[in-house]
Design a protein around this motif. Structure first.
Motif, PDB file in Angstrom:
ATOM      1  N   GLU A  24       0.830  -1.200   0.000  1.00  0.00           N
ATOM      2  CA  GLU A  24       0.000   0.000   0.000  1.00  0.00           C
ATOM      3  C   GLU A  24       0.868   1.254   0.000  1.00  0.00           C
ATOM      4  OE1 GLU A  24      -3.053   2.591  -0.095  1.00  0.00           O
ATOM      5  OE2 GLU A  24      -3.226   0.439  -0.329  1.00  0.00           O
ATOM      6  N   THR A  30      -5.306   3.029  -1.152  1.00  0.00           N
ATOM      7  CA  THR A  30      -6.117   2.645   0.009  1.00  0.00           C
ATOM      8  C   THR A  30      -6.973   1.414  -0.241  1.00  0.00           C
ATOM      9  OG1 THR A  30      -7.912   4.193  -0.499  1.00  0.00           O
ATOM     10  CG2 THR A  30      -6.188   4.960   1.004  1.00  0.00           C
ATOM     11  N   LEU A  33      -4.331  -1.580   1.985  1.00  0.00           N
ATOM     12  CA  LEU A  33      -4.304  -1.262   3.413  1.00  0.00           C
ATOM     13  C   LEU A  33      -5.359  -2.067   4.154  1.00  0.00           C
ATOM     14  CD1 LEU A  33      -3.397   0.529   5.816  1.00  0.00           C
ATOM     15  CD2 LEU A  33      -5.189   2.123   5.113  1.00  0.00           C
ATOM     16  N   TRP A  34      -6.569  -2.099   3.607  1.00  0.00           N
ATOM     17  CA  TRP A  34      -7.669  -2.787   4.292  1.00  0.00           C
ATOM     18  C   TRP A  34      -7.492  -4.293   4.251  1.00  0.00           C
ATOM     19  CZ3 TRP A  34      -9.387   0.492   7.344  1.00  0.00           C
ATOM     20  CH2 TRP A  34      -9.394   1.833   6.997  1.00  0.00           C
ATOM     21  N   ILE A  37      -4.866  -4.917   6.966  1.00  0.00           N
ATOM     22  CA  ILE A  37      -5.461  -4.831   8.307  1.00  0.00           C
ATOM     23  C   ILE A  37      -6.319  -6.065   8.585  1.00  0.00           C
ATOM     24  CG2 ILE A  37      -7.146  -3.560   9.701  1.00  0.00           C
ATOM     25  CD1 ILE A  37      -5.990  -0.989   8.419  1.00  0.00           C
ATOM     26  N   SER A  38      -7.029  -6.549   7.576  1.00  0.00           N
ATOM     27  CA  SER A  38      -7.837  -7.757   7.739  1.00  0.00           C
ATOM     28  C   SER A  38      -6.953  -8.964   8.033  1.00  0.00           C
ATOM     29  CB  SER A  38      -8.673  -8.011   6.488  1.00  0.00           C
ATOM     30  OG  SER A  38      -9.590  -6.961   6.288  1.00  0.00           O
ATOM     31  N   SER A  64     -12.030  -8.694   4.810  1.00  0.00           N
ATOM     32  CA  SER A  64     -11.525  -7.866   3.703  1.00  0.00           C
ATOM     33  C   SER A  64     -12.658  -7.183   2.965  1.00  0.00           C
ATOM     34  CB  SER A  64     -10.718  -8.724   2.727  1.00  0.00           C
ATOM     35  OG  SER A  64      -9.569  -9.231   3.339  1.00  0.00           O
ATOM     36  N   SER A  67     -14.359  -4.596   5.289  1.00  0.00           N
ATOM     37  CA  SER A  67     -13.572  -3.385   5.538  1.00  0.00           C
ATOM     38  C   SER A  67     -13.494  -2.497   4.302  1.00  0.00           C
ATOM     39  CB  SER A  67     -12.168  -3.737   6.034  1.00  0.00           C
ATOM     40  OG  SER A  67     -11.448  -4.450   5.046  1.00  0.00           O
ATOM     41  N   VAL A  68     -13.368  -3.091   3.123  1.00  0.00           N
ATOM     42  CA  VAL A  68     -13.328  -2.294   1.888  1.00  0.00           C
ATOM     43  C   VAL A  68     -14.672  -1.601   1.671  1.00  0.00           C
ATOM     44  CG1 VAL A  68     -13.145  -2.404  -0.616  1.00  0.00           C
ATOM     45  CG2 VAL A  68     -11.478  -3.589   0.792  1.00  0.00           C
ATOM     46  N   TRP A  71     -15.134   1.197   4.278  1.00  0.00           N
ATOM     47  CA  TRP A  71     -14.301   2.355   3.958  1.00  0.00           C
ATOM     48  C   TRP A  71     -14.891   3.144   2.790  1.00  0.00           C
ATOM     49  CZ3 TRP A  71     -11.206   5.621   5.914  1.00  0.00           C
ATOM     50  CH2 TRP A  71     -10.462   6.460   5.112  1.00  0.00           C
ATOM     51  N   ARG A  72     -15.329   2.435   1.751  1.00  0.00           N
ATOM     52  CA  ARG A  72     -15.926   3.120   0.596  1.00  0.00           C
ATOM     53  C   ARG A  72     -17.181   3.887   1.009  1.00  0.00           C
ATOM     54  NH1 ARG A  72     -13.382   2.073  -4.720  1.00  0.00           N
ATOM     55  NH2 ARG A  72     -11.707   0.712  -4.060  1.00  0.00           N
ATOM     56  N   GLN A  75     -16.130   6.971   2.961  1.00  0.00           N
ATOM     57  CA  GLN A  75     -15.469   7.936   2.081  1.00  0.00           C
ATOM     58  C   GLN A  75     -16.383   8.447   0.977  1.00  0.00           C
ATOM     59  OE1 GLN A  75     -12.934   8.949   4.009  1.00  0.00           O
ATOM     60  NE2 GLN A  75     -11.908   9.281   2.083  1.00  0.00           N
TER      61      GLN A  75
END
Length: 147
Positions: A24, A30, A33-34, A37-38, A64, A67-68, A71-72, A75
């Motif tokens: 990343e 970005t 990254l997720w 983290i997963s 995964s 989290s994606v 985040w989307r 954002q």
């Protein structure tokens, strides 16, 4: 090779997580990254709870994707923020007043605006006069004498 990887156990998830986070940093976007983290989360969970590797992979996939998408969604409100003059720098000067650096002779002159010198079009005006930008056309600004 597979025996070696299997011998690492839950540490595989920590290694994968760090590798994905490094990716990343090298290739920003970005997304990795997720996933990283997963993978780290699965590693932590696998240390606390005994699971088969199939369950660990399934948990990684679920975390995964979740989290994606999360985040989307968070954002999503920032995706609509735009800079309308980003690729039309001259438009950012419309309405502003500048001092002529070179006089406008035969309809052409120049002003210092922002971080550069811009060609201006307008009525003949002596150097040092204040002019107001009324429009922009590519690399040239159209000006009028300040009232």
């Amino acid at each position: 090779m597979f025996d070696y990887m299997a011998g690492l156990g839950t540490w595989n998830w920590f290694i994968l997580g760090v590798v994905l986070i490094i990716l990343e940093v090298l290739v920003p976007g970005t997304f990795m990254l997720w996933l990283g983290i997963s993978a780290l989360a699965v590693g932590v969970i696998a240390l606390a709870v005994t699971m088969t590797w199939q369950v660990q992979v399934l948990l990684f996939a679920i975390l995964s994707i979740a989290s994606v998408f999360l985040w989307r969604k968070l954002q999503g409100s920032n995706d609509h923020v735009s800079t309308p003059t980003l690729n039309r720098r001259g438009d950012a000067f419309i309405g502003r007043t500048f001092t002529l650096e070179k006089p406008i002779v035969d309809g052409l002159g120049s002003v210092r605006a922002g971080d550069g010198v811009w060609m201006v079009r307008g009525p003949d005006t002596p150097a040092g006069s204040r002019v107001k930008v009324v429009s922009s056309d590519g690399g040239a600004l159209t000006v009028a004498p300040e009232a």
